[in-house]
Write a protein that holds these residues in place. Structure first.
Motif, PDB file in Angstrom:
ATOM      1  N   LEU A  20       0.623  -1.301   0.134  1.00 14.57           N
ATOM      2  CA  LEU A  20      -0.425  -0.023   0.144  1.00 14.57           C
ATOM      3  C   LEU A  20       0.865   1.657   0.562  1.00 14.57           C
ATOM      4  CD1 LEU A  20      -2.992  -1.282   3.070  1.00 14.57           C
ATOM      5  CD2 LEU A  20      -3.175  -1.185  -0.161  1.00 14.57           C
ATOM      6  N   SER A  21       0.613   2.551  -0.369  1.00 14.02           N
ATOM      7  CA  SER A  21       0.998   3.683  -0.149  1.00 14.02           C
ATOM      8  C   SER A  21       0.714   4.355   1.326  1.00 14.02           C
ATOM      9  CB  SER A  21       0.155   4.617  -1.165  1.00 14.02           C
ATOM     10  OG  SER A  21      -0.950   5.157  -1.350  1.00 14.02           O
ATOM     11  N   GLU A  22       1.282   5.474   1.071  1.00 13.23           N
ATOM     12  CA  GLU A  22       0.846   5.899   2.643  1.00 13.23           C
ATOM     13  C   GLU A  22       0.099   5.963   2.775  1.00 13.23           C
ATOM     14  OE1 GLU A  22       3.573   6.258   5.612  1.00 13.23           O
ATOM     15  OE2 GLU A  22       4.654   4.579   4.363  1.00 13.23           O
ATOM     16  N   GLU A  23      -0.665   6.650   1.585  1.00 16.01           N
ATOM     17  CA  GLU A  23      -2.246   7.361   1.603  1.00 16.01           C
ATOM     18  C   GLU A  23      -2.715   6.008   2.102  1.00 16.01           C
ATOM     19  OE1 GLU A  23      -5.653   9.583   2.274  1.00 16.01           O
ATOM     20  OE2 GLU A  23      -3.539   9.814   2.050  1.00 16.01           O
ATOM     21  N   TRP A  24      -2.873   4.907   1.791  1.00 15.19           N
ATOM     22  CA  TRP A  24      -3.984   3.867   1.844  1.00 15.19           C
ATOM     23  C   TRP A  24      -3.205   4.018   3.560  1.00 15.19           C
ATOM     24  CZ3 TRP A  24      -8.260   2.522   0.347  1.00 15.19           C
ATOM     25  CH2 TRP A  24      -8.253   3.434  -1.381  1.00 15.19           C
ATOM     26  N   ILE A  25      -2.211   3.166   4.048  1.00 16.39           N
ATOM     27  CA  ILE A  25      -1.743   2.666   5.163  1.00 16.39           C
ATOM     28  C   ILE A  25      -2.537   3.588   6.002  1.00 16.39           C
ATOM     29  CG2 ILE A  25      -0.143   3.074   6.826  1.00 16.39           C
ATOM     30  CD1 ILE A  25       1.782   1.610   4.543  1.00 16.39           C
ATOM     31  N   ARG A  26      -2.170   5.270   5.794  1.00 14.85           N
ATOM     32  CA  ARG A  26      -3.057   6.000   6.516  1.00 14.85           C
ATOM     33  C   ARG A  26      -4.638   5.227   7.270  1.00 14.85           C
ATOM     34  NH1 ARG A  26      -6.577  10.359   6.878  1.00 14.85           N
ATOM     35  NH2 ARG A  26      -6.577  10.435   4.716  1.00 14.85           N
ATOM     36  N   ARG A  27      -5.039   5.919   5.624  1.00  8.32           N
ATOM     37  CA  ARG A  27      -7.019   5.462   5.285  1.00  8.32           C
ATOM     38  C   ARG A  27      -6.918   4.144   6.406  1.00  8.32           C
ATOM     39  NH1 ARG A  27      -9.296   6.713  -0.016  1.00  8.32           N
ATOM     40  NH2 ARG A  27      -8.520   8.631  -0.504  1.00  8.32           N
ATOM     41  N   CYS A  28      -5.826   3.056   6.118  1.00  7.83           N
ATOM     42  CA  CYS A  28      -6.735   1.694   6.898  1.00  7.83           C
ATOM     43  C   CYS A  28      -6.042   1.603   8.416  1.00  7.83           C
ATOM     44  CB  CYS A  28      -6.306   0.671   5.618  1.00  7.83           C
ATOM     45  SG  CYS A  28      -6.146  -0.088   4.332  1.00  7.83           S
ATOM     46  N   THR A  29      -5.890   2.406   8.674  1.00 10.69           N
ATOM     47  CA  THR A  29      -5.032   2.488   9.930  1.00 10.69           C
ATOM     48  C   THR A  29      -6.170   3.611  10.590  1.00 10.69           C
ATOM     49  OG1 THR A  29      -2.279   2.264   9.894  1.00 10.69           O
ATOM     50  CG2 THR A  29      -4.074   3.836  11.698  1.00 10.69           C
ATOM     51  N   VAL A  30      -6.631   4.433  10.637  1.00 15.13           N
ATOM     52  CA  VAL A  30      -7.867   5.143  10.681  1.00 15.13           C
ATOM     53  C   VAL A  30      -9.063   4.497  10.557  1.00 15.13           C
ATOM     54  CG1 VAL A  30      -9.596   7.506   9.635  1.00 15.13           C
ATOM     55  CG2 VAL A  30      -6.959   7.724   9.697  1.00 15.13           C
ATOM     56  N   ARG A  31      -9.171   3.524   9.609  1.00 18.00           N
ATOM     57  CA  ARG A  31     -10.606   2.829  10.076  1.00 18.00           C
ATOM     58  C   ARG A  31     -10.348   1.504  11.128  1.00 18.00           C
ATOM     59  NH1 ARG A  31     -13.875   2.181   5.442  1.00 18.00           N
ATOM     60  NH2 ARG A  31     -14.324   3.651   4.259  1.00 18.00           N
ATOM     61  N   LEU A  32      -8.866   1.003  11.059  1.00 11.95           N
ATOM     62  CA  LEU A  32      -8.841  -0.425  12.057  1.00 11.95           C
ATOM     63  C   LEU A  32      -8.812   0.373  13.266  1.00 11.95           C
ATOM     64  CD1 LEU A  32      -8.562  -3.360  12.347  1.00 11.95           C
ATOM     65  CD2 LEU A  32      -5.873  -2.985  12.158  1.00 11.95           C
ATOM     66  N   ALA A  33      -8.664   1.311  13.479  1.00 12.76           N
ATOM     67  CA  ALA A  33      -8.733   1.588  15.012  1.00 12.76           C
ATOM     68  C   ALA A  33      -9.598   1.082  15.824  1.00 12.76           C
ATOM     69  CB  ALA A  33      -7.750   3.259  15.498  1.00 12.76           C
ATOM     70  N   PRO A  34     -10.824   1.958  15.528  1.00 10.88           N
ATOM     71  CA  PRO A  34     -11.574   1.858  16.872  1.00 10.88           C
ATOM     72  C   PRO A  34     -12.648   0.842  16.234  1.00 10.88           C
ATOM     73  CG  PRO A  34     -12.535   3.608  14.304  1.00 10.88           C
ATOM     74  CD  PRO A  34     -10.888   3.122  14.457  1.00 10.88           C
ATOM     75  N   ARG A  35     -12.240   0.007  15.948  1.00 10.05           N
ATOM     76  CA  ARG A  35     -13.127  -1.271  15.180  1.00 10.05           C
ATOM     77  C   ARG A  35     -11.845  -2.274  16.283  1.00 10.05           C
ATOM     78  NH1 ARG A  35     -13.659  -3.053   9.103  1.00 10.05           N
ATOM     79  NH2 ARG A  35     -14.208  -4.995   9.623  1.00 10.05           N
ATOM     80  N   LEU A  36     -10.846  -1.799  16.856  1.00 10.89           N
ATOM     81  CA  LEU A  36      -9.885  -2.676  17.626  1.00 10.89           C
ATOM     82  C   LEU A  36     -10.379  -1.926  18.803  1.00 10.89           C
ATOM     83  CD1 LEU A  36      -6.234  -2.725  15.852  1.00 10.89           C
ATOM     84  CD2 LEU A  36      -7.535  -4.856  15.926  1.00 10.89           C
TER      85      LEU A  36
END
Length: 354
Positions: free
Chosen positions: A46-62
């Protein structure tokens, strides 16, 4: 999944006296999990932008109330050595899933230099144990040929019935009524309620409490999982069946240990449009939590999985610490407390690049 193909005959595993130190992931681990997936699971990183997007999505789900469960092994350098991530989803009940809960093992990854130490097996085993304790009885995953033996040993079996398809930019489903069609009768535009519900905008709901000290300086908590919203009011997302005030009271007890009794006094209604980082609108109520004494503030007990600091500052001092829209919301709430008139704040939108 983990696709390490190095021959066991050419790599001598280190002696392991104890089982790998596996722990349950928290929202703070989201970026590390996303990077393991990007580097060692996906066919293209993933690009850094997609890593950021995925991180934002995953964090609250954890978070404890989320639908993601993950177990990780820490590396000596402070990064993650391995992870096993599962996503819980509801299904119709059946004999093999009487509670109607299933889970997909979405990511299993190990750093190449730390493989063949039992990390993946330990993480997956801990994940399955946790999911089973939460009444998940149906599990699924997509495994590479190299990783398949591990999953068979854990109890998975192969199935030729699993199929997959990806559709992007899907057109609107046939039969979705145009704006203004009659949805209540039985004419051409009518739809069953459950089908109509799929066509209308969705929203997540939250409730917060606005606390100040005795000098009317706002109190906020520093988040450990949301870099987009580092300083937050006391509160959170509504649970199913809750009313906004009930959510505010529950979240306050969970996040601070404080008990509020009411009666509820609404300071602001907040609305935000969906964006790139979240597909739903956001609707929230901010209630007046009152003025806290120094002893009450000193007695706040934080949940370390959500926040790591309590801070009280004059309102202007908060501006440099918060995104503009968050500070605008805080200012609106403070003004509502000052004037005694509830506010309507409808520009708390999720960011979009369009």
């Amino acid at each position: 999944m983990n696709t390490d193909t190095t021959s066991a005959a050419t790599v001598r595993p280190p002696a392991v006296a104890e089982p790998p130190p596996v722990r349950m992931a928290t929202p703070a681990d989201a970026e590390g999990i996303v990077r393991l997936r990007s580097s060692y699971v996906l066919s293209q990183p993933l690009s850094e932008e997609w890593i950021r997007r995925c991180t934002v999505r995953l964090a609250p789900r954890l978070a404890p109330a989320g639908d993601a469960r993950c177990f990780v092994v820490d590396a000596a350098d402070g990064s993650l050595a391995a992870c096993a991530l599962g996503l819980i989803h509801p299904v119709l009940p059946a004999p093999e899933c009487p509670r109607g809960l299933a889970a997909r093992v979405h990511v299993v990854a190990t750093r190449p230099d730390l493989r063949r130490r039992g990390y993946a097996r330990a993480a997956v085993g801990a994940l399955l144990d946790r999911l089973q304790a939460e009444h998940v009885t149906l599990f699924e995953l997509h495994a590479s040929a190299e990783a398949a033996p591990l999953y068979r040993r854990l109890g998975f079996s192969s199935s030729s019935a699993l199929m997959r398809m990806t559709l992007l930019d899907e057109p609107a489903a046939p039969g979705v009524p145009e704006h203004g069609d009659d949805l209540r009768g039985t004419g051409p535009g009518w739809m069953p309620p459950e089908q109509y519900a799929e066509t209308v905008p969705k929203a997540t709901c939250f409730a917060c409490l606005y606390f100040t000290d005795e000098d009317d300086r706002p109190l906020q908590l520093r988040s450990v999982y949301s870099p987009a919203h580092p300083w937050q009011l006391v509160g959170g997302t509504m649970d199913p069946g809750e009313r906004p005030w009930q959510t505010a009271v529950r979240e306050c007890a969970e996040e601070t240990g404080l008990t509020v009794t009411g009666p509820p006094r609404l300071l602001a209604t907040v609305y935000g449009l969906p964006g790139d980082e979240w597909p739903y609108s956001t609707i929230g109520c901010v209630f007046d939590g009152g003025r806290l004494s120094p002893a009450q503030i000193d007695g706040i007990v934080l949940n370390p999985e959500e926040h790591d600091e309590v801070r009280v500052l004059p309102l202007p001092a908060w501006q440099a610490l918060m995104p503009p829209r968050d500070f605008a919301r805080l200012s609106t709430v403070a003004q509502a407390r000052h004037t005694g008139r509830a506010a309507y704040f409808d520009t708390w939108d999720w960011e979009t690049t369009k």
